[in-house]
Design a protein around this motif. Structure first.
Motif, PDB file in Angstrom:
ATOM      1  N   GLY A   1       6.044  36.432 -75.153  1.00  0.00           N
ATOM      2  CA  GLY A   1       6.904  35.634 -76.040  1.00  0.00           C
ATOM      3  C   GLY A   1       6.972  36.227 -77.432  1.00  0.00           C
ATOM      4  N   TYR A   2       5.808  36.611 -77.964  1.00  0.00           N
ATOM      5  CA  TYR A   2       5.807  37.195 -79.320  1.00  0.00           C
ATOM      6  C   TYR A   2       6.403  38.600 -79.322  1.00  0.00           C
ATOM      7  N   GLN A   3       6.227  39.341 -78.210  1.00  0.00           N
ATOM      8  CA  GLN A   3       6.876  40.654 -78.142  1.00  0.00           C
ATOM      9  C   GLN A   3       8.398  40.473 -78.144  1.00  0.00           C
ATOM     10  N   ASP A   4       8.874  39.465 -77.421  1.00  0.00           N
ATOM     11  CA  ASP A   4      10.315  39.184 -77.392  1.00  0.00           C
ATOM     12  C   ASP A   4      10.818  38.801 -78.781  1.00  0.00           C
ATOM     13  N   MET A   5       9.995  38.088 -79.559  1.00  0.00           N
ATOM     14  CA  MET A   5      10.392  37.750 -80.936  1.00  0.00           C
ATOM     15  C   MET A   5      10.514  39.029 -81.760  1.00  0.00           C
ATOM     16  N   ARG A   6       9.522  39.902 -81.645  1.00  0.00           N
ATOM     17  CA  ARG A   6       9.563  41.174 -82.406  1.00  0.00           C
ATOM     18  C   ARG A   6      10.780  41.999 -82.002  1.00  0.00           C
ATOM     19  N   ASP A   7      11.119  41.968 -80.722  1.00  0.00           N
ATOM     20  CA  ASP A   7      12.232  42.775 -80.216  1.00  0.00           C
ATOM     21  C   ASP A   7      13.589  42.099 -80.398  1.00  0.00           C
ATOM     22  N   GLY A   8      13.601  40.911 -80.989  1.00  0.00           N
ATOM     23  CA  GLY A   8      14.872  40.200 -81.196  1.00  0.00           C
ATOM     24  C   GLY A   8      15.488  39.686 -79.908  1.00  0.00           C
ATOM     25  N   LYS A   9      14.649  39.448 -78.880  1.00  0.00           N
ATOM     26  CA  LYS A   9      15.190  39.005 -77.588  1.00  0.00           C
ATOM     27  C   LYS A   9      15.231  37.484 -77.445  1.00  0.00           C
ATOM     28  N   ASN A  10      14.398  36.779 -78.204  1.00  0.00           N
ATOM     29  CA  ASN A  10      14.501  35.316 -78.159  1.00  0.00           C
ATOM     30  C   ASN A  10      14.870  34.814 -79.552  1.00  0.00           C
ATOM     31  N   ARG A  11      15.296  33.547 -79.642  1.00  0.00           N
ATOM     32  CA  ARG A  11      15.360  32.894 -80.933  1.00  0.00           C
ATOM     33  C   ARG A  11      14.174  31.935 -80.906  1.00  0.00           C
ATOM     34  N   ARG A  12      14.058  30.734 -80.907  1.00  0.00           N
ATOM     35  CA  ARG A  12      12.768  30.082 -80.738  1.00  0.00           C
ATOM     36  C   ARG A  12      12.265  30.226 -79.299  1.00  0.00           C
ATOM     37  N   GLY A  13      11.002  30.662 -79.146  1.00  0.00           N
ATOM     38  CA  GLY A  13      10.362  30.608 -77.831  1.00  0.00           C
ATOM     39  C   GLY A  13       9.600  29.321 -77.702  1.00  0.00           C
TER      40      GLY A  13
ATOM     41  N   PRO B   1      22.564  41.216 -83.162  1.00  0.00           N
ATOM     42  CA  PRO B   1      23.869  40.626 -82.851  1.00  0.00           C
ATOM     43  C   PRO B   1      23.785  39.265 -82.154  1.00  0.00           C
ATOM     44  N   PHE B   2      22.817  39.108 -81.237  1.00  0.00           N
ATOM     45  CA  PHE B   2      22.729  37.830 -80.520  1.00  0.00           C
ATOM     46  C   PHE B   2      22.367  36.671 -81.455  1.00  0.00           C
ATOM     47  N   LYS B   3      21.587  36.962 -82.501  1.00  0.00           N
ATOM     48  CA  LYS B   3      21.234  35.902 -83.469  1.00  0.00           C
ATOM     49  C   LYS B   3      22.478  35.463 -84.245  1.00  0.00           C
ATOM     50  N   LEU B   4      23.347  36.431 -84.543  1.00  0.00           N
ATOM     51  CA  LEU B   4      24.568  36.123 -85.291  1.00  0.00           C
ATOM     52  C   LEU B   4      25.533  35.301 -84.437  1.00  0.00           C
ATOM     53  N   GLU B   5      25.647  35.705 -83.176  1.00  0.00           N
ATOM     54  CA  GLU B   5      26.499  34.978 -82.232  1.00  0.00           C
ATOM     55  C   GLU B   5      26.038  33.525 -82.135  1.00  0.00           C
ATOM     56  N   GLN B   6      24.697  33.366 -82.020  1.00  0.00           N
ATOM     57  CA  GLN B   6      24.098  32.032 -81.938  1.00  0.00           C
ATOM     58  C   GLN B   6      24.330  31.248 -83.229  1.00  0.00           C
ATOM     59  N   ALA B   7      24.213  31.932 -84.371  1.00  0.00           N
ATOM     60  CA  ALA B   7      24.360  31.246 -85.659  1.00  0.00           C
ATOM     61  C   ALA B   7      25.745  30.611 -85.771  1.00  0.00           C
ATOM     62  N   ARG B   8      26.755  31.241 -85.191  1.00  0.00           N
ATOM     63  CA  ARG B   8      28.118  30.675 -85.220  1.00  0.00           C
ATOM     64  C   ARG B   8      28.160  29.331 -84.495  1.00  0.00           C
ATOM     65  N   ARG B   9      27.380  29.218 -83.415  1.00  0.00           N
ATOM     66  CA  ARG B   9      27.344  27.941 -82.683  1.00  0.00           C
ATOM     67  C   ARG B   9      26.710  26.837 -83.521  1.00  0.00           C
ATOM     68  N   PHE B  10      25.921  27.225 -84.522  1.00  0.00           N
ATOM     69  CA  PHE B  10      25.234  26.237 -85.362  1.00  0.00           C
ATOM     70  C   PHE B  10      25.934  26.066 -86.711  1.00  0.00           C
ATOM     71  N   GLY B  11      27.114  26.644 -86.860  1.00  0.00           N
ATOM     72  CA  GLY B  11      27.898  26.365 -88.075  1.00  0.00           C
ATOM     73  C   GLY B  11      28.170  27.543 -88.982  1.00  0.00           C
TER      74      GLY B  11
END
Ligand SMILES: NC(=O)c1ccc[n+]([C@@H]2O[C@H](COP(=O)([O-])OP(=O)(O)OC[C@H]3O[C@@H](n4cnc5c(N)ncnc54)[C@H](O)[C@@H]3O)[C@@H](O)[C@H]2O)c1
Ligand SMILES: [Zn+2]
Ligand SMILES: [Zn+2]
Length: 365
Positions: free
Chosen positions: A353-365, A220-230
Protein backbone atom coordinates in the motif's frame (compact mmCIF):
# COMPACT_ATOMS: atom_id res chain seq x y z
CA UNK A 1 -5.51 -9.09 24.54
CA UNK A 2 -3.28 -10.54 21.86
CA UNK A 3 -3.83 -8.99 18.46
CA UNK A 4 -1.62 -7.85 15.59
CA UNK A 5 -0.29 -4.56 14.31
CA UNK A 6 2.00 -2.99 11.71
CA UNK A 7 5.15 -1.97 13.58
CA UNK A 8 8.14 0.04 12.51
CA UNK A 9 11.37 -0.79 14.36
CA UNK A 10 13.56 1.93 12.83
CA UNK A 11 13.78 4.48 10.02
CA UNK A 12 13.89 3.37 6.38
CA UNK A 13 12.58 -0.09 7.25
CA UNK A 14 9.47 -1.96 6.15
CA UNK A 15 6.39 -2.19 8.35
CA UNK A 16 6.29 -5.54 10.14
CA UNK A 17 2.90 -7.07 10.82
CA UNK A 18 3.28 -9.09 13.99
CA UNK A 19 1.65 -10.06 17.27
CA UNK A 20 1.15 -7.26 19.79
CA UNK A 21 -0.34 -7.22 23.28
CA UNK A 22 -3.06 -4.54 23.52
CA UNK A 23 -3.73 -3.52 27.12
CA UNK A 24 -7.21 -3.01 28.54
CA UNK A 25 -8.39 0.57 28.94
CA UNK A 26 -7.25 2.31 32.14
CA UNK A 27 -8.96 5.44 33.50
CA UNK A 28 -10.51 7.60 30.73
CA UNK A 29 -9.64 5.12 28.00
CA UNK A 30 -11.72 2.96 25.67
CA UNK A 31 -10.94 -0.01 23.48
CA UNK A 32 -12.17 0.18 19.90
CA UNK A 33 -12.54 -2.59 17.31
CA UNK A 34 -11.57 -0.86 14.08
CA UNK A 35 -13.51 -1.25 10.85
CA UNK A 36 -10.92 0.40 8.64
CA UNK A 37 -7.85 2.60 8.69
CA UNK A 38 -6.70 5.16 6.11
CA UNK A 39 -3.10 5.22 4.93
CA UNK A 40 -2.03 8.85 5.35
CA UNK A 41 1.30 10.17 4.11
CA UNK A 42 2.21 11.31 7.63
CA UNK A 43 3.06 7.69 8.60
CA UNK A 44 5.46 7.66 5.66
CA UNK A 45 7.31 10.53 7.38
CA UNK A 46 8.05 8.18 10.31
CA UNK A 47 9.58 5.75 7.82
CA UNK A 48 11.78 8.42 6.22
CA UNK A 49 12.81 9.78 9.63
CA UNK A 50 11.28 13.24 9.02
CA UNK A 51 8.80 12.75 11.84
CA UNK A 52 10.47 11.56 15.05
CA UNK A 53 8.77 8.77 17.00
CA UNK A 54 10.14 6.35 19.58
CA UNK A 55 10.56 2.82 18.14
CA UNK A 56 8.94 0.41 17.92
CA UNK A 57 6.05 2.48 16.59
CA UNK A 58 2.58 1.21 15.73
CA UNK A 59 1.49 3.12 12.63
CA UNK A 60 -1.85 4.59 11.63
CA UNK A 61 -3.82 7.59 12.79
CA UNK A 62 -6.98 7.56 10.65
CA UNK A 63 -9.60 5.07 11.78
CA UNK A 64 -13.16 4.38 12.89
CA UNK A 65 -14.81 1.52 14.71
CA UNK A 66 -16.97 0.34 17.59
CA UNK A 67 -16.23 0.74 21.31
CA UNK A 68 -15.77 -2.72 22.84
CA UNK A 69 -14.53 -1.87 26.36
CA UNK A 70 -14.80 1.20 28.55
CA UNK A 71 -12.31 2.06 31.28
CA UNK A 72 -13.07 3.65 34.68
CA UNK A 73 -14.20 7.28 34.69
CA UNK A 74 -15.15 7.47 30.99
CA UNK A 75 -18.08 9.86 30.67
CA UNK A 76 -18.45 10.50 26.95
CA UNK A 77 -18.67 6.97 25.51
CA UNK A 78 -20.33 3.61 26.15
CA UNK A 79 -19.76 0.09 24.85
CA UNK A 80 -21.24 -0.26 21.37
CA UNK A 81 -20.77 3.40 20.43
CA UNK A 82 -19.46 4.08 16.93
CA UNK A 83 -16.48 6.42 16.90
CA UNK A 84 -14.08 8.18 14.58
CA UNK A 85 -10.59 8.45 16.02
CA UNK A 86 -9.27 11.98 15.79
CA UNK A 87 -5.53 12.27 15.20
CA UNK A 88 -5.38 15.08 17.73
CA UNK A 89 -7.17 14.57 21.05
CA UNK A 90 -9.41 17.35 22.36
CA UNK A 91 -9.48 17.70 26.16
CA UNK A 92 -12.18 20.37 25.97
CA UNK A 93 -10.79 22.48 28.82
CA UNK A 94 -7.33 23.77 27.86
CA UNK A 95 -7.02 27.36 26.54
CA UNK A 96 -6.95 26.15 22.91
CA UNK A 97 -9.98 23.86 23.28
CA UNK A 98 -12.00 26.34 25.29
CA UNK A 99 -11.37 29.08 22.76
CA UNK A 100 -12.56 26.94 19.84
CA UNK A 101 -9.21 25.69 18.57
CA UNK A 102 -9.33 21.99 19.45
CA UNK A 103 -6.79 21.21 16.72
CA UNK A 104 -4.28 23.00 18.97
CA UNK A 105 -5.30 21.15 22.18
CA UNK A 106 -2.52 21.08 24.77
CA UNK A 107 -2.72 17.27 24.74
CA UNK A 108 -1.14 17.50 21.28
CA UNK A 109 2.20 17.83 23.09
CA UNK A 110 1.94 14.10 23.85
CA UNK A 111 1.07 13.11 20.27
CA UNK A 112 4.39 11.51 19.36
CA UNK A 113 5.56 10.56 22.86
CA UNK A 114 4.39 6.97 22.61
CA UNK A 115 2.76 6.63 26.04
CA UNK A 116 -0.89 6.96 27.07
CA UNK A 117 -1.99 10.44 28.18
CA UNK A 118 -3.98 9.01 31.13
CA UNK A 119 -1.06 7.61 33.06
CA UNK A 120 2.14 8.01 31.03
CA UNK A 121 2.62 4.27 30.52
CA UNK A 122 2.62 2.03 27.46
CA UNK A 123 -0.66 0.34 26.59
CA UNK A 124 0.87 -1.79 23.85
CA UNK A 125 3.83 -4.17 23.95
CA UNK A 126 5.56 -6.31 21.33
CA UNK A 127 8.56 -8.61 21.74
CA UNK A 128 8.52 -7.54 25.40
CA UNK A 129 8.97 -3.84 24.61
CA UNK A 130 6.67 -0.83 24.96
CA UNK A 131 5.19 0.26 21.61
CA UNK A 132 4.50 3.90 20.63
CA UNK A 133 1.20 4.34 18.77
CA UNK A 134 1.20 7.03 16.05
CA UNK A 135 -0.73 10.09 17.25
CA UNK A 136 -1.79 8.18 20.40
CA UNK A 137 -3.87 5.90 18.12
CA UNK A 138 -1.99 3.24 16.11
CA UNK A 139 -4.83 2.31 13.78
CA UNK A 140 -2.81 -0.23 11.76
CA UNK A 141 -4.23 -2.88 14.08
CA UNK A 142 -7.66 -4.50 14.44
CA UNK A 143 -7.98 -3.04 17.97
CA UNK A 144 -6.78 0.13 19.67
CA UNK A 145 -6.94 1.31 23.27
CA UNK A 146 -7.16 5.10 23.27
CA UNK A 147 -8.01 8.04 25.52
CA UNK A 148 -11.63 9.16 25.26
CA UNK A 149 -10.32 12.58 24.19
CA UNK A 150 -9.21 10.91 20.91
CA UNK A 151 -12.57 9.26 20.11
CA UNK A 152 -15.52 11.16 18.67
CA UNK A 153 -18.94 9.52 18.80
CA UNK A 154 -20.79 9.37 15.48
CA UNK A 155 -24.20 8.11 14.33
CA UNK A 156 -24.48 4.31 14.20
CA UNK A 157 -25.66 3.91 10.62
CA UNK A 158 -22.77 5.69 8.90
CA UNK A 159 -20.35 3.45 6.97
CA UNK A 160 -17.30 3.16 9.21
CA UNK A 161 -14.81 2.64 6.36
CA UNK A 162 -15.82 6.02 4.90
CA UNK A 163 -16.00 7.71 8.32
CA UNK A 164 -12.45 6.51 9.11
CA UNK A 165 -11.02 8.97 6.57
CA UNK A 166 -12.55 11.89 8.46
CA UNK A 167 -10.17 11.20 11.36
CA UNK A 168 -7.36 12.92 9.46
CA UNK A 169 -7.28 13.37 5.66
CA UNK A 170 -10.79 14.62 4.96
CA UNK A 171 -10.98 17.07 7.84
CA UNK A 172 -7.41 18.26 7.24
CA UNK A 173 -7.93 18.93 3.54
CA UNK A 174 -11.47 20.27 3.76
CA UNK A 175 -10.60 22.53 6.69
CA UNK A 176 -7.39 23.76 5.04
CA UNK A 177 -9.59 25.32 2.35
CA UNK A 178 -12.79 26.19 4.21
CA UNK A 179 -11.31 27.32 7.52
CA UNK A 180 -7.62 28.14 7.31
CA UNK A 181 -7.57 29.51 3.75
CA UNK A 182 -11.09 30.81 4.42
CA UNK A 183 -12.05 30.44 0.75
CA UNK A 184 -14.80 32.87 -0.29
CA UNK A 185 -17.28 32.64 -3.19
CA UNK A 186 -15.68 33.69 -6.46
CA UNK A 187 -12.08 33.16 -5.45
CA UNK A 188 -9.43 31.36 -7.45
CA UNK A 189 -7.82 28.63 -5.35
CA UNK A 190 -4.76 26.57 -6.20
CA UNK A 191 -4.24 23.20 -4.51
CA UNK A 192 -0.71 21.87 -4.89
CA UNK A 193 -0.57 18.08 -4.43
CA UNK A 194 -3.94 16.38 -4.82
CA UNK A 195 -3.46 13.14 -2.89
CA UNK A 196 -5.57 11.97 0.03
CA UNK A 197 -5.47 15.33 1.81
CA UNK A 198 -5.27 17.64 -1.23
CA UNK A 199 -8.32 16.18 -2.97
CA UNK A 200 -10.32 17.16 0.11
CA UNK A 201 -8.88 20.67 -0.10
CA UNK A 202 -10.20 20.65 -3.69
CA UNK A 203 -13.70 19.63 -2.65
CA UNK A 204 -13.61 22.08 0.28
CA UNK A 205 -12.64 24.96 -2.00
CA UNK A 206 -15.35 24.04 -4.50
CA UNK A 207 -17.97 23.79 -1.74
CA UNK A 208 -16.91 27.19 -0.37
CA UNK A 209 -17.75 28.70 -3.75
CA UNK A 210 -14.37 29.08 -5.44
CA UNK A 211 -14.90 30.08 -9.07
CA UNK A 212 -11.78 28.21 -10.12
CA UNK A 213 -10.08 25.34 -8.33
CA UNK A 214 -6.71 24.70 -9.91
CA UNK A 215 -5.24 21.29 -9.04
CA UNK A 216 -1.53 20.64 -9.43
CA UNK A 217 0.08 17.19 -9.28
CA UNK A 218 2.66 15.35 -11.40
CA UNK A 219 0.52 12.18 -11.47
CA UNK A 220 -2.09 12.27 -14.29
CA UNK A 221 -4.52 9.94 -12.49
CA UNK A 222 -4.57 12.26 -9.45
CA UNK A 223 -5.48 15.19 -11.71
CA UNK A 224 -8.22 13.21 -13.44
CA UNK A 225 -9.59 12.30 -10.00
CA UNK A 226 -9.33 15.89 -8.77
CA UNK A 227 -11.73 16.97 -11.54
CA UNK A 228 -14.34 14.59 -10.12
CA UNK A 229 -13.99 16.41 -6.79
CA UNK A 230 -14.40 19.91 -8.23
CA UNK A 231 -11.12 20.93 -9.87
CA UNK A 232 -11.74 23.19 -12.86
CA UNK A 233 -8.16 23.29 -14.20
CA UNK A 234 -5.21 20.90 -13.78
CA UNK A 235 -1.45 21.20 -14.24
CA UNK A 236 1.48 18.83 -13.70
CA UNK A 237 3.58 21.33 -11.70
CA UNK A 238 3.37 24.71 -9.98
CA UNK A 239 5.75 26.12 -12.56
CA UNK A 240 3.60 24.83 -15.41
CA UNK A 241 0.54 26.48 -13.83
CA UNK A 242 2.14 29.92 -13.33
CA UNK A 243 1.46 31.47 -16.76
CA UNK A 244 -2.00 29.93 -17.03
CA UNK A 245 -3.03 31.26 -13.61
CA UNK A 246 -1.74 34.70 -14.64
CA UNK A 247 -3.77 34.57 -17.84
CA UNK A 248 -6.93 33.22 -16.22
CA UNK A 249 -6.88 35.92 -13.55
CA UNK A 250 -5.89 38.87 -15.82
CA UNK A 251 -2.58 39.00 -14.00
CA UNK A 252 -4.03 39.18 -10.49
CA UNK A 253 -3.09 35.55 -9.63
CA UNK A 254 -5.00 33.34 -7.18
CA UNK A 255 -6.49 34.54 -3.90
CA UNK A 256 -5.52 31.35 -2.05
CA UNK A 257 -3.16 28.41 -2.42
CA UNK A 258 -3.11 25.24 -0.31
CA UNK A 259 0.09 23.18 -0.19
CA UNK A 260 -0.64 19.48 0.28
CA UNK A 261 2.31 17.76 -1.42
CA UNK A 262 3.56 14.54 0.15
CA UNK A 263 6.82 16.00 1.44
CA UNK A 264 7.31 19.75 1.46
CA UNK A 265 10.63 21.46 0.73
CA UNK A 266 11.63 25.11 1.16
CA UNK A 267 11.36 25.83 -2.59
CA UNK A 268 7.69 24.79 -2.62
CA UNK A 269 6.87 27.82 -0.48
CA UNK A 270 8.20 30.32 -3.00
CA UNK A 271 6.34 28.67 -5.88
CA UNK A 272 3.08 28.73 -3.94
CA UNK A 273 3.65 32.35 -2.85
CA UNK A 274 4.13 33.31 -6.50
CA UNK A 275 0.82 31.68 -7.45
CA UNK A 276 -1.14 34.05 -5.17
CA UNK A 277 -1.52 37.76 -5.79
CA UNK A 278 -1.62 40.88 -3.60
CA UNK A 279 -3.11 40.09 -0.19
CA UNK A 280 -3.16 36.39 -1.08
CA UNK A 281 -2.78 33.56 1.38
CA UNK A 282 -0.77 30.36 1.18
CA UNK A 283 -1.76 27.60 3.58
CA UNK A 284 0.93 25.03 4.37
CA UNK A 285 -0.65 21.73 5.33
CA UNK A 286 2.06 19.41 3.98
CA UNK A 287 4.80 18.29 6.33
CA UNK A 288 8.53 18.56 5.89
CA UNK A 289 11.36 16.98 7.86
CA UNK A 290 11.60 18.21 11.46
CA UNK A 291 15.22 19.24 10.84
CA UNK A 292 14.41 21.25 7.69
CA UNK A 293 14.61 24.98 8.44
CA UNK A 294 15.28 26.59 5.04
CA UNK A 295 12.43 28.37 3.30
CA UNK A 296 12.76 30.17 0.01
CA UNK A 297 10.75 33.36 0.14
CA UNK A 298 11.15 36.71 -1.60
CA UNK A 299 11.06 38.96 1.45
CA UNK A 300 10.53 42.17 -0.51
CA UNK A 301 7.48 40.81 -2.36
CA UNK A 302 6.18 39.16 0.82
CA UNK A 303 6.01 42.53 2.54
CA UNK A 304 5.08 44.78 -0.37
CA UNK A 305 2.27 42.51 -1.58
CA UNK A 306 1.07 41.93 1.97
CA UNK A 307 0.91 38.20 1.50
CA UNK A 308 0.00 35.73 4.19
CA UNK A 309 1.88 32.46 4.84
CA UNK A 310 -0.06 30.25 7.22
CA UNK A 311 0.63 26.81 8.71
CA UNK A 312 -2.29 24.47 9.32
CA UNK A 313 -2.79 21.41 11.50
CA UNK A 314 -5.92 19.23 11.20
CA UNK A 315 -7.43 21.86 8.88
CA UNK A 316 -7.98 24.26 11.78
CA UNK A 317 -10.86 22.00 12.81
CA UNK A 318 -12.53 21.28 16.13
CA UNK A 319 -12.70 17.48 15.88
CA UNK A 320 -15.62 17.15 18.32
CA UNK A 321 -17.69 19.50 16.21
CA UNK A 322 -16.28 19.13 12.72
CA UNK A 323 -16.14 15.31 12.45
CA UNK A 324 -19.92 14.89 13.03
CA UNK A 325 -20.51 18.03 10.93
CA UNK A 326 -18.60 16.67 7.94
CA UNK A 327 -20.40 13.34 8.31
CA UNK A 328 -23.74 15.15 8.33
CA UNK A 329 -22.73 16.76 5.03
CA UNK A 330 -21.83 13.31 3.69
CA UNK A 331 -25.31 12.11 4.60
CA UNK A 332 -26.76 15.12 2.78
CA UNK A 333 -24.66 14.39 -0.33
CA UNK A 334 -22.60 17.58 0.04
CA UNK A 335 -19.21 15.94 0.45
CA UNK A 336 -17.90 12.87 -1.37
CA UNK A 337 -16.34 10.29 0.94
CA UNK A 338 -17.32 7.29 -1.19
CA UNK A 339 -14.70 7.74 -3.90
CA UNK A 340 -11.75 8.82 -1.75
CA UNK A 341 -10.10 5.44 -1.19
CA UNK A 342 -8.95 4.08 -4.54
CA UNK A 343 -7.49 0.78 -3.28
CA UNK A 344 -8.24 -1.40 -0.25
CA UNK A 345 -5.46 -3.44 1.35
CA UNK A 346 -5.30 -6.08 4.05
CA UNK A 347 -3.14 -5.16 7.04
CA UNK A 348 -0.59 -7.74 5.81
CA UNK A 349 -0.28 -5.80 2.52
CA UNK A 350 0.65 -2.51 4.18
CA UNK A 351 4.08 -2.29 2.55
CA UNK A 352 2.49 -2.76 -0.87
CA UNK A 353 0.00 0.00 0.00
CA UNK A 354 2.75 2.46 0.90
CA UNK A 355 4.78 1.47 -2.16
CA UNK A 356 1.69 2.22 -4.28
CA UNK A 357 1.46 5.64 -2.58
CA UNK A 358 5.11 6.36 -3.41
CA UNK A 359 4.55 5.22 -6.99
CA UNK A 360 1.42 7.36 -7.40
CA UNK A 361 -0.74 4.27 -7.98
CA UNK A 362 -3.32 4.87 -5.25
CA UNK A 363 -4.96 7.97 -3.85
CA UNK A 364 -6.11 7.06 -0.31
CA UNK A 365 -5.33 3.42 0.51
N1 LIG B 1 -1.03 19.45 8.71
C1 LIG B 1 -1.75 18.39 9.00
O1 LIG B 1 -2.55 18.40 9.92
C2 LIG B 1 -1.60 17.17 8.16
C3 LIG B 1 -2.49 16.10 8.29
C4 LIG B 1 -2.39 15.03 7.41
C5 LIG B 1 -1.37 14.99 6.48
N2 LIG B 1 -0.48 16.01 6.42
C6 LIG B 1 0.55 16.05 5.42
O2 LIG B 1 -0.06 16.44 4.20
C7 LIG B 1 0.73 15.96 3.12
C8 LIG B 1 -0.15 15.22 2.13
O3 LIG B 1 -0.60 14.00 2.70
P1 LIG B 1 -1.39 12.95 1.80
O4 LIG B 1 -1.77 11.83 2.71
O5 LIG B 1 -2.40 13.64 1.00
O6 LIG B 1 -0.21 12.44 0.83
P2 LIG B 1 -0.36 11.79 -0.63
O7 LIG B 1 0.91 11.07 -0.88
O8 LIG B 1 -1.66 11.05 -0.71
O9 LIG B 1 -0.49 13.04 -1.60
C9 LIG B 1 0.58 13.88 -1.92
C10 LIG B 1 0.38 14.30 -3.37
O10 LIG B 1 1.36 15.30 -3.71
C11 LIG B 1 1.80 15.05 -5.02
N3 LIG B 1 3.07 15.77 -5.19
C12 LIG B 1 4.31 15.39 -4.78
N4 LIG B 1 5.21 16.35 -5.08
C13 LIG B 1 4.52 17.35 -5.70
C14 LIG B 1 4.89 18.62 -6.23
N5 LIG B 1 6.14 19.06 -6.17
N6 LIG B 1 3.93 19.38 -6.79
C15 LIG B 1 2.64 18.96 -6.84
N7 LIG B 1 2.23 17.79 -6.33
C16 LIG B 1 3.16 16.99 -5.76
C17 LIG B 1 1.86 13.55 -5.12
O11 LIG B 1 1.82 13.10 -6.47
C18 LIG B 1 0.60 13.15 -4.37
O12 LIG B 1 -0.53 13.05 -5.21
C19 LIG B 1 1.83 15.10 3.76
O13 LIG B 1 2.98 15.89 3.93
C20 LIG B 1 1.21 14.75 5.09
O14 LIG B 1 2.20 14.41 6.05
C21 LIG B 1 -0.58 17.09 7.23
ZN1 LIG C 1 -2.84 12.02 8.53
ZN1 LIG D 1 -7.52 20.80 24.98
Amino acid sequence: MKTKGALLWGVKQDWEVEEIEMGDPVAHEVQVRLAASGMCHSDEHIVTGGLPMPFPALGGHEGAGVVTKVGPGVTTLAEGDHVVLAFIPACGVCPACSSGHQNLCDLGAALLGGVGISDGTHRITARGQGVAPMCLLGTFSPYVTVHEASAVKIEDDLPLDKAALVGCGVTTGWGSSTKVADVRPGETVVVIGVGGVGVNAVQGAAAAGAKRVIAIDPVPFKLEQARRFGATHTFPSALAAMDAVRELTYGRMAEKAVLTVGHIHGEDIELAMNLVGKGGRVVVTAMGDISDVDVKLNLFMFTMMQKDLQGAIFGGANPRFDIPWILSMYRAGKINLDDLATTTYKLEDINQGYQDMRDGKNRRG
